[in-house]
Structures are given as structure tokens and as C-alpha cells.
Design an enzyme around this catalytic site. Structure first.
Site, mmCIF file in Angstrom:
data_model
loop_
_atom_site.group_PDB
_atom_site.id
_atom_site.type_symbol
_atom_site.label_atom_id
_atom_site.label_comp_id
_atom_site.label_asym_id
_atom_site.label_seq_id
_atom_site.Cartn_x
_atom_site.Cartn_y
_atom_site.Cartn_z
ATOM 1 N N LYS A 112 0.914 -1.197 0.006
ATOM 2 C CA LYS A 112 0.058 -0.079 -0.027
ATOM 3 C C LYS A 112 0.930 1.357 0.035
ATOM 4 O O LYS A 112 0.927 2.049 0.925
ATOM 5 C CB LYS A 112 -1.226 -0.049 1.183
ATOM 6 C CG LYS A 112 -2.102 -0.914 1.347
ATOM 7 C CD LYS A 112 -3.006 -1.046 2.231
ATOM 8 C CE LYS A 112 -4.051 -2.122 2.265
ATOM 9 N NZ LYS A 112 -3.674 -3.369 2.816
HETATM 10 P P1 BMP Z 1 -8.111 -11.165 8.083
HETATM 11 O O1 BMP Z 1 -8.846 -12.112 7.172
HETATM 12 O O2 BMP Z 1 -7.311 -11.957 9.127
HETATM 13 O O3 BMP Z 1 -8.803 -10.280 8.653
HETATM 14 O O4 BMP Z 1 -7.052 -10.645 7.153
HETATM 15 C C1 BMP Z 1 -7.253 -9.563 6.198
HETATM 16 C C2 BMP Z 1 -6.057 -9.269 5.350
HETATM 17 O O5 BMP Z 1 -6.385 -8.277 4.417
HETATM 18 C C3 BMP Z 1 -5.027 -8.484 6.209
HETATM 19 O O6 BMP Z 1 -3.847 -8.765 5.562
HETATM 20 C C4 BMP Z 1 -5.537 -6.867 5.718
HETATM 21 O O7 BMP Z 1 -3.999 -6.144 5.905
HETATM 22 C C5 BMP Z 1 -5.819 -6.884 4.379
HETATM 23 N N1 BMP Z 1 -6.778 -6.024 4.129
HETATM 24 C C6 BMP Z 1 -8.031 -5.695 4.754
HETATM 25 O O8 BMP Z 1 -8.351 -6.748 6.044
HETATM 26 N N2 BMP Z 1 -8.898 -4.957 4.445
HETATM 27 C C7 BMP Z 1 -8.908 -3.875 3.473
HETATM 28 O O9 BMP Z 1 -9.358 -3.098 3.157
HETATM 29 C C8 BMP Z 1 -7.546 -4.050 2.728
HETATM 30 C C9 BMP Z 1 -6.581 -4.942 3.220
HETATM 31 O O10 BMP Z 1 -5.327 -5.091 2.449
#
Ligand code: BMP
Length: 250
Positions: free
Chosen positions: A93
């Protein structure tokens, strides 16, 4: 109801080499699952990559959370990616002017350009911020104000979604976003990856909001689900997301 094109059929419409490679890979591997490898040591990352490698099309990394990042790790990670045939997406990002983004992408401790297939940039400074990074770079656009407008609660509703984000998508063709209005049926050359996915809708206690694979792939017409903390059930996510194509509700 317009027919949903197969990922492989869309490869010829992709906007750059990374997009084409990804669509071909998804078709061949029959996987539209990406795992968010949010672990904090190299050992855990390599172990996870090797374990989920056969199931995924993309491994999404945040290497700046590793306590022991090294070039050796990137060499080993690439070898695992070749072994299991998945692409590496460093979810960096970027958010600066083009000259700075180029330096951050190519240099610093991480040298992301050397080992990742895909990375991404916020569109806060406008789409020009990633134009200096070269044609071959698999740059994905994240929405220009994604810091507020991501998958967490409390995001700021605004109309700015269209501008930098849309222009950059036109040029770079891969898009990481939770709630963008563009669907694959209208833009089959673009690839939409959606984070915030688990088996049942809900959230964590820090504001993350989850959707289900069916909701993301069938209802919202996205292409790839990104699953982090729910990876314990990787096989289930993969088959569910793949089968959900057949139940598309445009
Ligand atoms: P999780 O499924 O454990 O919540 O992880 C989500 C992943 O996606 C994390 O790596 C986070 O940085 C990324 N992410 C997100 O959750 N929401 C966004 O809008 C953008 C992301 O990159």
C-alpha cells in the site's frame, strides 16, 4: 443474466502481464483463493506458504511485520511459490509521489520488486504515483482513500472512490478493494481481490468486517477472496469460492 466469463477466457483481456499470468493460473489451478499470511516470523511464513501453497493462486504478504526479514527469506519464499505455482502479492500500500514509490519499491530493506509478483498503492496521491514503476510491475490499485475506506468499520463515506482509483485501474488492471462498485461482468479485464472473508459474516474486535465467499464471488461478482485468520479452513474456502461462480447473481 449475462454469462460470467471463465477466468481463463479473461486472460486475453488483462491489462498487463501480471494480470494475464494470474487469470491463466487461476483457471489452470482452479483456485480463486488468496491467503493473507499475516505472521511475524520467517519460519512461520515459509511453513504457512508451503502448507497452503497447493490451494491458493496468490499468497498475500506484509513483510514489514516480520521480526527477522532477510533476503534469504525471499529466495526461499520464491522457491515455494515456484514449487506450488502461486503468485506473491506484497500488500505494501504505497502512498507517495512516483519518484519516492519507485525508490521504496526497488530499494530499502525489502527490495519488493525483486521477489513479489504483485504489489499495491493507495490512490491518495493520484494514479501517477505508480506510473513510474514500469510496465511489468504488477501494481494493484487500492482505493484512493482506502485508509478510511477499507474493510473496517468506521470508514468515511465519500464520493472520491471514482477518481484516482478508476484511472489507475484502467492502466494497471488489478484492484484490491472491499466494496468497489465495479463488477467483473462489466470489466472482465480487471481483477478484483477482496479481503475480509470468513465462513460467516461478522468481524473481529478491532473493527474488521467479514463477508462470506458466496457473498463476495457470487453476489458481488469479485474474482479472488483473501482470507487471513480464517485459513484453518483453506480447503473449504477454495471449493466454496470456486463453486460460487456458478451461482452468480449480477
Ligand atoms: P483477516 O482475514 O485475518 O482479517 O486479514 C485480512 C487481510 O487483508 C490483512 O492482511 C489486511 O491487511 C488486508 N486488508 C483488509 O483486511 N482490508 C482492506 O480493506 C485491505 C486489506 O489489504
Amino acid at each position: 443474466k449475462p454469462k460470467r466469463l471463465a477466468y481463463g477466457e479473461r486472460a486475453v483481456l488483462a491489462q498487463n502481464a501480471a494480470g494475464k499470468k494470474l487469470l491463466d493460473l487461476m483457471e489452470q489451478k482452479k483456485s480463486n483463493l488468496s491467503v493473507a499470511a499475516d505472521v511475524t516470523t520467517s519460519e512461520e511464513l515459509l511453513k504457512l506458504a508451503d502448507a497452503v501453497g497447493p490451494e491458493i493462486c496468490v499468497l498475500k504478504t506484509h513483510v514489514d511485520v516480520l521480526s527477522d526479514f532477510s533476503e534469504e527469506l525471499t529466495v526461499k519464499l520464491r522457491a515455494i511459490a515456484e514449487k506450488h505455482d502461486f503468485m506473491i502479492f506484497e500488500d505494501r500500500k504505497f502512498a507517495d509521489i512516483s519518484n519516492t514509490v519507485s525508490m521504496q519499491y526497488e530499494g530499502g530493506p525489502f527490495k519488493i520488486v525483486d521477489w513479489s509478483d504483485i504489489t499495491n498503492a493507495h490512490m491518495v496521491p493520484g494514479p501517477g504515483s505508480i506510473d513510474g514503476t514500469g510496465e511489468g510491475a504488477g501494481f494493484a490499485a487500492t482505493c484512493r482513500d482506502e485508509l478510511q475506506r477499507n474493510s473496517s468499520t468506521g470508514r468515511v463515506p465519500s464520493s472520491s472512490r471514482k477518481n484516482g482509483c478508476g484511472q489507475s485501474r484502467l492502466r494497471h488492471g488489478i484492484h484490491l478493494h472491499k466494496s468497489c462498485a465495479w463488477a467483473q461482468a462489466a470489466n472482465p479485464g480487471f481483477i478484483h481481490m477482496t479481503p475480509g472473508v470468513q465462513t460467516s459474516a461478522g468481524g473481529d474486535d478491532l473493527g474488521q468486517q467479514y463477508s462470506t465467499p458466496e457473498n463476495v464471488i457470487a453476489d458481488r461478482q469479485r474474482d479472488i477472496i483473501i482470507v487471513g485468520r480464517g485459513i484453518m479452513h483453506a480447503g473449504w474456502y477454495r471449493s466454496n469460492a470456486w463453486e460460487s461462480q456458478k451461482n452468480s447473481k449480477p
